[in-house]
Motif scaffolding. Structure first.
Motif, PDB file in Angstrom:
ATOM      1  N   LEU A 109      40.648  46.969  58.772  1.00 38.21           N
ATOM      2  CA  LEU A 109      39.603  46.158  58.300  1.00 38.21           C
ATOM      3  C   LEU A 109      38.625  45.720  59.199  1.00 38.21           C
ATOM      4  N   THR A 110      37.487  45.346  58.437  1.00 35.16           N
ATOM      5  CA  THR A 110      36.170  44.953  59.226  1.00 35.16           C
ATOM      6  C   THR A 110      36.087  43.752  59.048  1.00 35.16           C
ATOM      7  N   PRO A 111      35.337  42.840  59.888  1.00 33.70           N
ATOM      8  CA  PRO A 111      35.203  41.393  59.676  1.00 33.70           C
ATOM      9  C   PRO A 111      34.462  41.326  58.389  1.00 33.70           C
ATOM     10  N   THR A 112      33.627  41.851  58.056  1.00 35.72           N
ATOM     11  CA  THR A 112      33.082  41.769  56.546  1.00 35.72           C
ATOM     12  C   THR A 112      34.110  41.790  55.360  1.00 35.72           C
ATOM     13  N   GLN A 113      35.097  42.603  55.647  1.00 35.87           N
ATOM     14  CA  GLN A 113      36.230  42.866  54.607  1.00 35.87           C
ATOM     15  C   GLN A 113      36.994  41.337  54.565  1.00 35.87           C
ATOM     16  N   LEU A 135      38.943  35.956  52.693  1.00 36.91           N
ATOM     17  CA  LEU A 135      38.671  34.415  52.827  1.00 36.91           C
ATOM     18  C   LEU A 135      37.923  33.804  51.794  1.00 36.91           C
ATOM     19  N   GLU A 136      37.014  34.291  51.526  1.00 36.03           N
ATOM     20  CA  GLU A 136      35.995  33.401  50.490  1.00 36.03           C
ATOM     21  C   GLU A 136      36.600  33.708  48.765  1.00 36.03           C
ATOM     22  N   SER A 137      37.407  34.498  48.878  1.00 39.39           N
ATOM     23  CA  SER A 137      38.320  34.782  47.374  1.00 39.39           C
ATOM     24  C   SER A 137      39.131  33.388  47.354  1.00 39.39           C
ATOM     25  N   ARG A 138      39.357  32.798  48.278  1.00 42.82           N
ATOM     26  CA  ARG A 138      40.371  31.595  48.107  1.00 42.82           C
ATOM     27  C   ARG A 138      41.726  31.978  47.289  1.00 42.82           C
ATOM     28  N   ASP A 139      42.341  32.660  47.584  1.00 43.64           N
ATOM     29  CA  ASP A 139      43.570  33.104  46.879  1.00 43.64           C
ATOM     30  C   ASP A 139      44.759  33.002  47.701  1.00 43.64           C
ATOM     31  N   PRO A 140      45.326  31.953  46.987  1.00 41.04           N
ATOM     32  CA  PRO A 140      46.677  31.202  47.765  1.00 41.04           C
ATOM     33  C   PRO A 140      47.793  32.297  47.582  1.00 41.04           C
ATOM     34  N   LEU A 141      47.825  32.958  46.348  1.00 46.94           N
ATOM     35  CA  LEU A 141      48.925  33.960  46.291  1.00 46.94           C
ATOM     36  C   LEU A 141      48.627  35.333  46.649  1.00 46.94           C
ATOM     37  N   GLY A 142      47.601  35.513  47.597  1.00 51.71           N
ATOM     38  CA  GLY A 142      47.436  36.778  48.174  1.00 51.71           C
ATOM     39  C   GLY A 142      47.178  37.902  47.363  1.00 51.71           C
ATOM     40  N   ARG A 143      46.528  37.724  46.084  1.00 50.80           N
ATOM     41  CA  ARG A 143      46.372  39.044  45.308  1.00 50.80           C
ATOM     42  C   ARG A 143      45.300  39.798  45.816  1.00 50.80           C
TER      43      ARG A 143
END
Length: 269
Positions: free
Chosen positions: A192-196, A201-209
């Protein structure tokens, strides 16, 4: 008749600190019904039956841990109602009694404290700290010391080295620490890259989708649970407040490195 005995009895609430190796358990929570799986609390509640409480003793845990996850120190509260005329157990006697009747060698009660009747082990907790242990430089599981198997995540790298990641927060989302660890490992391995990571992080996905990577359960340890109103109790319990990260247990004697993280963002700055 039973309700009359309960009304005349003396109820005492205790905060109990306990530890366990999670390899043999389906998590810390008790497993009910006819399933073959068993939780840590199945054994603790079975031991508590020997206390002869008027009402059954139930452990209300501070922090749930999944199957295979370990705890250097978890916490729970419980009520013990002794019959009329019998004084409450002292915390020392309670600790000794529970350990004496525990039937699994991978569980131990560390210490007990008497707490107010409205104390709640889960909701009163102000801080929880988890450790995740990594072993790099291991060609395969067969080359890892038998004492370390099921107690760290073995990764391929140049030489054997142990790393400890530490995460502290008031509470955590489901599998949050394991997902954060998996992200860090993926970045370190170039997957993974820092951009990915920023996108995740910006997806704010608490369920990890958007982040399906999850580190194995056997590398995770619950280190400590702290309570603001009970700092004096915590100060008396070095097993929970001063517990160091588990040292390498095998014949190897590698260097040990550690990294603290209050959140994934701080690790990537």
């Amino acid at each position: 008749m039973g309700s009359g005995r309960a009304a005349d009895s003396v109820r005492a609430r205790y905060l109990v600190y306990f530890q366990y190796l999670g390899t043999d358990f389906n998590g810390v929570a008790a497993v009910r019904g006819t399933q073959r799986a068993v939780g840590v609390l199945n054994y603790l509640e079975e031991a508590a039956e020997r206390l002869n409480s008027v009402l059954p003793v139930k452990f209300i845990i501070s922090s749930r841990t999944d199957a295979g996850v370990h705890a250097l120190c978890n916490a729970a509260h419980l009520d013990v109602q002794r019959r009329s005329g019998q004084p409450p157990f002292s915390p020392e006697i309670l600790t000794h009694a529970l350990n004496s009747h525990l039937k699994h060698p991978a569980i131990r009660v560390l210490q007990s404290f008497r707490v107010p009747s409205n104390f709640h082990a889960r909701y009163a907790a102000t801080s929880r700290t988890y450790l995740y242990r990594l072993a790099t430089g291991c060609p395969g599981l067969a080359q890892l010391s038998v004492f370390e198997r099921n107690r760290c995540w073995a990764l391929r790298a140049e030489r054997l080295q142990f790393w400890t990641l530490e995460f502290e927060s008031q509470s955590f989302l489901y599998r949050q620490v394991r997902r954060m660890t998996a992200i860090l490992v993926a970045v370190g391995l170039g997957a993974l890259t820092p951009t990915q990571v920023k996108v995740i992080l910006e997806s704010r996905d608490p369920l990890g989708r958007h982040q399906t990577r999850v580190a194995p359960a056997h590398g995770l340890f619950l280190k400590s649970v702290l309570y603001r109103d009970l700092e004096d109790l915590a100060a008396q319990n070095p097993a929970c407040t001063q517990q160091e990260s588990p040292a390498p247990l095998g014949a190897f004697r590698p260097e040990t490195s550690s990294a603290k993280a209050g959140g994934l963002e701080s690790c990537l700055q």
